[in-house]
Design a protein around this motif. Structure first.
Motif, PDB file in Angstrom:
ATOM      1  N   LEU A 518       0.803  -1.218   0.000  1.00 24.47           N
ATOM      2  CA  LEU A 518       0.000   0.000   0.000  1.00 24.47           C
ATOM      3  C   LEU A 518       0.835   1.266   0.000  1.00 24.47           C
ATOM      4  O   LEU A 518       0.281   2.369  -0.043  1.00 24.47           O
ATOM      5  CB  LEU A 518      -0.928   0.000   1.223  1.00 24.47           C
ATOM      6  CG  LEU A 518      -1.862  -1.215   1.320  1.00 24.47           C
ATOM      7  CD1 LEU A 518      -2.642  -1.174   2.622  1.00 24.47           C
ATOM      8  CD2 LEU A 518      -2.804  -1.270   0.142  1.00 24.47           C
ATOM      9  N   SER A 522      -1.398   3.666  -4.001  1.00 23.28           N
ATOM     10  CA  SER A 522      -2.397   3.065  -3.118  1.00 23.28           C
ATOM     11  C   SER A 522      -3.795   3.116  -3.707  1.00 23.28           C
ATOM     12  O   SER A 522      -4.607   2.214  -3.468  1.00 23.28           O
ATOM     13  CB  SER A 522      -2.371   3.749  -1.748  1.00 23.28           C
ATOM     14  OG  SER A 522      -2.604   5.137  -1.895  1.00 23.28           O
ATOM     15  N   GLU A 523      -4.129   4.151  -4.484  1.00 24.89           N
ATOM     16  CA  GLU A 523      -5.472   4.248  -5.046  1.00 24.89           C
ATOM     17  C   GLU A 523      -5.734   3.097  -6.013  1.00 24.89           C
ATOM     18  O   GLU A 523      -6.799   2.479  -5.982  1.00 24.89           O
ATOM     19  CB  GLU A 523      -5.651   5.598  -5.748  1.00 24.89           C
ATOM     20  CG  GLU A 523      -5.621   6.797  -4.804  1.00 24.89           C
ATOM     21  CD  GLU A 523      -6.658   6.689  -3.699  1.00 24.89           C
ATOM     22  OE1 GLU A 523      -7.783   6.214  -3.978  1.00 24.89           O
ATOM     23  OE2 GLU A 523      -6.344   7.051  -2.547  1.00 24.89           O
ATOM     24  N   MET A 526      -6.018  -0.061  -3.974  1.00 27.59           N
ATOM     25  CA  MET A 526      -7.311  -0.121  -3.285  1.00 27.59           C
ATOM     26  C   MET A 526      -8.429  -0.529  -4.245  1.00 27.59           C
ATOM     27  O   MET A 526      -9.340  -1.279  -3.884  1.00 27.59           O
ATOM     28  CB  MET A 526      -7.632   1.232  -2.652  1.00 27.59           C
ATOM     29  CG  MET A 526      -6.767   1.582  -1.451  1.00 27.59           C
ATOM     30  SD  MET A 526      -7.059   0.465  -0.068  1.00 27.59           S
ATOM     31  CE  MET A 526      -5.989   1.202   1.182  1.00 27.59           C
ATOM     32  N   GLN A 530     -10.768  -3.753  -3.712  1.00 28.25           N
ATOM     33  CA  GLN A 530     -12.229  -3.649  -3.638  1.00 28.25           C
ATOM     34  C   GLN A 530     -12.890  -4.654  -4.580  1.00 28.25           C
ATOM     35  O   GLN A 530     -13.918  -5.262  -4.240  1.00 28.25           O
ATOM     36  CB  GLN A 530     -12.666  -2.222  -3.995  1.00 28.25           C
ATOM     37  CG  GLN A 530     -12.300  -1.161  -2.959  1.00 28.25           C
ATOM     38  CD  GLN A 530     -13.151  -1.238  -1.697  1.00 28.25           C
ATOM     39  OE1 GLN A 530     -14.024  -2.096  -1.566  1.00 28.25           O
ATOM     40  NE2 GLN A 530     -12.872  -0.340  -0.756  1.00 28.25           N
ATOM     41  N   TYR A 553      -4.222   2.428   7.336  1.00 25.08           N
ATOM     42  CA  TYR A 553      -4.849   1.614   6.307  1.00 25.08           C
ATOM     43  C   TYR A 553      -6.055   0.852   6.844  1.00 25.08           C
ATOM     44  O   TYR A 553      -6.921   0.448   6.065  1.00 25.08           O
ATOM     45  CB  TYR A 553      -3.835   0.635   5.716  1.00 25.08           C
ATOM     46  CG  TYR A 553      -2.708   1.324   4.989  1.00 25.08           C
ATOM     47  CD1 TYR A 553      -2.963   2.098   3.865  1.00 25.08           C
ATOM     48  CD2 TYR A 553      -1.400   1.221   5.431  1.00 25.08           C
ATOM     49  CE1 TYR A 553      -1.942   2.740   3.189  1.00 25.08           C
ATOM     50  CE2 TYR A 553      -0.368   1.872   4.761  1.00 25.08           C
ATOM     51  CZ  TYR A 553      -0.642   2.635   3.645  1.00 25.08           C
ATOM     52  OH  TYR A 553       0.372   3.277   2.984  1.00 25.08           O
ATOM     53  N   ARG A 556      -8.922   2.997   6.068  1.00 21.04           N
ATOM     54  CA  ARG A 556      -9.072   3.302   4.640  1.00 21.04           C
ATOM     55  C   ARG A 556      -9.616   2.105   3.866  1.00 21.04           C
ATOM     56  O   ARG A 556     -10.225   2.282   2.803  1.00 21.04           O
ATOM     57  CB  ARG A 556      -7.729   3.714   4.051  1.00 21.04           C
ATOM     58  CG  ARG A 556      -7.224   5.057   4.532  1.00 21.04           C
ATOM     59  CD  ARG A 556      -5.928   5.431   3.847  1.00 21.04           C
ATOM     60  NE  ARG A 556      -6.114   5.552   2.398  1.00 21.04           N
ATOM     61  CZ  ARG A 556      -5.111   5.639   1.534  1.00 21.04           C
ATOM     62  NH1 ARG A 556      -3.860   5.588   1.968  1.00 21.04           N
ATOM     63  NH2 ARG A 556      -5.351   5.746   0.243  1.00 21.04           N
ATOM     64  N   PHE A 557      -9.392   0.877   4.387  1.00 24.68           N
ATOM     65  CA  PHE A 557      -9.895  -0.305   3.699  1.00 24.68           C
ATOM     66  C   PHE A 557     -10.449  -1.285   4.736  1.00 24.68           C
ATOM     67  O   PHE A 557      -9.791  -1.568   5.743  1.00 24.68           O
ATOM     68  CB  PHE A 557      -8.782  -0.983   2.889  1.00 24.68           C
ATOM     69  CG  PHE A 557      -9.255  -2.157   2.088  1.00 24.68           C
ATOM     70  CD1 PHE A 557      -9.843  -1.963   0.844  1.00 24.68           C
ATOM     71  CD2 PHE A 557      -9.162  -3.444   2.587  1.00 24.68           C
ATOM     72  CE1 PHE A 557     -10.297  -3.032   0.097  1.00 24.68           C
ATOM     73  CE2 PHE A 557      -9.619  -4.522   1.852  1.00 24.68           C
ATOM     74  CZ  PHE A 557     -10.189  -4.312   0.600  1.00 24.68           C
TER      75      PHE A 557
END
Length: 663
Positions: A518, A522-523, A526, A530, A553, A556-557
């Motif tokens: 990450l 990271s985007e 992610m 997802q 993190y 964030r997830f």
């Protein structure tokens, strides 16, 4: 070389200018000669025509030549001819060449008896004698023509008529015209010659610039402007040649940026190029005038340090190199700190030719990477054997990838409260030729360097899903994902394909990632995570507690599980209470975030009892079971089932037996 090229260009320009001057001068001279010729022809023709006119119209020429006075009609004709504006003088000579009549500007004189050789020559040859002259005496035109014409009557000469014609005006007209023509021709020639010459000059300059650029590229790196391998070899050969005379040493510092590929993957190639150019400038600033820095390609640099006394100076210089490289910088407005590994070889001790020195420095660089990177290592004789071992390991890894010779071992995961088997973690193993297993910590970094880890990871995922599909449906399988598998951006497709081809239910698959994944883009990461989570696959944060930003993190997830790193259990049996406190805190954090918590490295009953009291969810370690081949998993599953069920049904027992047999 550049000076010689400039001298050559200047000499070529001088030759062009000289040629142009000769061309213009030739045009001018040719025009003048032509003009003079045409003017001569015109003037002499005019004078001859006037002389012939008088010879044909004056009826008493023979009498005048004999000394008699001209008639009134002849005098009128003389006056008319002179008034016409062209003839300013007439002369009539007798057969001996003496003048008998001169009519000059309207004044006529007779019996002058002046002798003329031209008149005699005309009479002797029976042909006109014509000439063009410039006036030298007062009263003479600036430019005139004269013609001596013999008069023949009945085959015998009776007189010579001379006509003098003023050609001054025609002369001026001719020369003005010729001047304009010459100027026009010269200008046209200059343009016609000059434009191609200018184009040739520009093309020559461009070619010379291109040649200089080609020569530069032949000895320099196009991106950084540093010396390339060819120039490095030449410089090393020169330095080594004078080494015995100087009596000192030189050092070759082989530099490699650590994890440079991640920069390209996360920031793009323009970010990587900027990093390379920045490092190049920093290396230029570190070296001395007699030193050399070169780029061999990729993220590999070589610095040649000359005139040193020995290892101490080389080591001090290598430390300065690392300090320069690791100074903070900004890549695309993001703070970044690069690190580097440096291998050093000394001459003449480690080699007396460029290739041997570079190989020795490269071996030392391998050692620096193997020792954890971001360090300096000097060449040692035993590194040759280590290199051969490295090459052999690389061969084994490539062969294993090509022929699917990796193996998976499975370590059980247990629910802490009931000591119930809930799944396995798939762990890769690499068999050596003698049947022993090469530890993952040994071959995984090499596989990463060979850029094969993504292929290996795809095989592990496929094989683990295939094996888990044969287990009871309540058991899960955990697979570790490498950051390299996310680089292509299609890891979600690979996971979906593995589930589809093996028939494993998505909720039975757990994918473990580390914080390192990450830290890059990271985007994009992610987004892939997802997609995987949307399939029903569980996402696990592995090695939790060892990084610097794991907590950020977690919100964030939505991870499904946290795995506490084994290092906390290793510190458990010590006197420190901090490890226990941290483990309890992480378990409580997992409860609040609705995330299961697995503790790795549980090896003793005391550690297991602590986790019971700490209300832990799951545990993994040698206390619960070591990693075993897939062939032994069935027996473990059957043993756990028999332990959990006091009276298993015949159908269940038969299914377990089939599993054992299939394993």
């Amino acid at each position: 070389m550049k000076m010689l090229a400039n001298i050559s260009v200047r000499s070529e320009i001088a030759m062009l200018v000289t040629a142009l001057c000769f061309l213009v001068g030739g045009i001018w001279a040719g025009t003048k000669v032509t003009t003079d010729y045409l003017l001569y022809q015109d003037a002499t023709s005019t004078a001859r025509n006037w002389a012939r006119l008088l010879a044909e119209t004056v009826t008493d020429l023979e009498q005048i030549a004999a000394g008699e006075k001209p008639t009134r009609a002849s005098m009128t004709l003389f006056e008319w001819a002179q008034k016409a504006g062209e003839v300013f003088r007439y002369e009539i000579y007798n057969r001996e060449g003496y003048s008998q009549l001169v009519s000059d500007h309207g004044v006529t004189q007779v019996n002058l008896s002046s002798f003329s050789t031209d008149a005699v020559r005309a009479l002797r040859t029976s042909r006109p004698v014509v000439d063009v002259k410039a006036g030298t005496r007062p009263g003479q035109p600036a430019f005139y023509a004269q013609a001596y014409l013999p008069v023949i009557v009945d085959g015998r000469p009776v007189a010579i008529v001379a006509a003098y014609v003023d050609e001054t005006e025609n002369h001026d007209v001719y020369y003005r015209t010729s001047l304009l023509a010459a100027i026009s021709l010269c200008a046209g020639a200059a343009i016609a010659f000059g434009l191609p010459a200018f184009a040739w000059y520009r093309r020559t300059k461009e070619k010379q610039q291109a040649d200089r650029h080609i020569r530069f590229l032949a000895h320099h790196d196009a991106l950084t402007g540093l010396a390339n391998r060819a120039q490095l070899i030449e410089s090393l050969e020169s330095a080594l040649a004078v080494l015995p005379v100087r009596g000192d040493c030189l050092a070759v510092h082989f530099l490699d940026l650590d994890r440079f590929k991640q920069v390209n993957d996360s920031l793009g190639h323009d970010g990587g190029d900027f990093l390379l150019k920045t490092i190049a400038e920093r290396l230029r600033a570190v070296i001395r005038v007699d030193d050399l820095v070169a780029r061999l390609g990729g993220d590999e640099f070589v610095v040649v340090q000359t005139g040193i006394g020995g290892k101490n100076q080389a080591e001090e210089f290598a430390r300065r190199i690392i300090s320069a490289v690791t100074a903070p910088m900004k890549l695309k407005d993001r703070p970044y700190v690069a690190t580097a590994s440096v291998g050093v070889a000394l001459a003449p001790a480690d080699g007396t030719d460029p290739e041997r020195l570079l190989k020795s420095a490269d071996l030392a660089l391998y050692k620096a990477k193997a020792d954890g990177r971001n360090c300096v290592r000097f060449f040692l004789a035993e590194m040759d054997a280590e290199l051969q071992a490295r090459f052999e390991l690389e061969r084994i890894i490539r062969d294993a990838v090509l022929h699917d010779r990796f193996e998976l071992h499975y370590q059980p995961l247990f629910e802490i409260s009931e000591r119930r088997l809930i799944g396995y973690e798939a762990l890769i193993r690499l068999p050596a030729e003698d049947g022993t297993l090469i530890p993952p910590l040994v071959f995984i970094p090499v596989a990463e360097d060979l850029l094969l880890i993504d292929q290996i990871g795809a095989w592990v995922l496929q094989e683990a899903c295939r094996t888990a599909a044969t287990w009871p449906e309540n058991l899960t399988v955990a697979v570790n994902l490498s950051p390299a598998q996310f680089l292509a951006g299609n890891i979600s497709n690979i996971v979906a394909n593995a589930l589809k081809t093996t028939g494993l239910a998505a909720h039975r698959l757990e994918l473990e990632i580390t914080e390192t994944l990450l830290l890059g883009n990271s985007e994009a990461i992610m987004t892939e995570l997802q997609k995987i989570k949307a399939m029903g696959v569980a996402i696990v944060m592995d090695d939790f507690g060892t990084g610097y930003s794991s907590l950020s993190y977690l919100w964030r997830f939505p991870f499904d599980k946290i795995k506490i790193d084994r290092s906390f259990m290793q510190a458990f049996d010590g006197s420190s209470r901090d490890a226990k406190t941290v483990v309890k805190t992480i378990i409580a954090l997992g409860r609040e975030l609705n995330m299961r918590v697995t503790v790795e490295g549980v090896e003793t009953a005391k550690q297991a009892a602590f986790l019971d009291k700490a209300d832990g969810d799951q545990a993994q370690g040698y206390f619960f079971g070591r990693p075993v081949p897939a062939t032994e998993v069935g027996a473990q599953i059957l043993a756990d089932f028999q332990k959990q069920s006091s009276a298993p049904s015949a159908a269940t027992t038969e299914a377990m037996l089939r599993l054992v047999k299939s394993s």
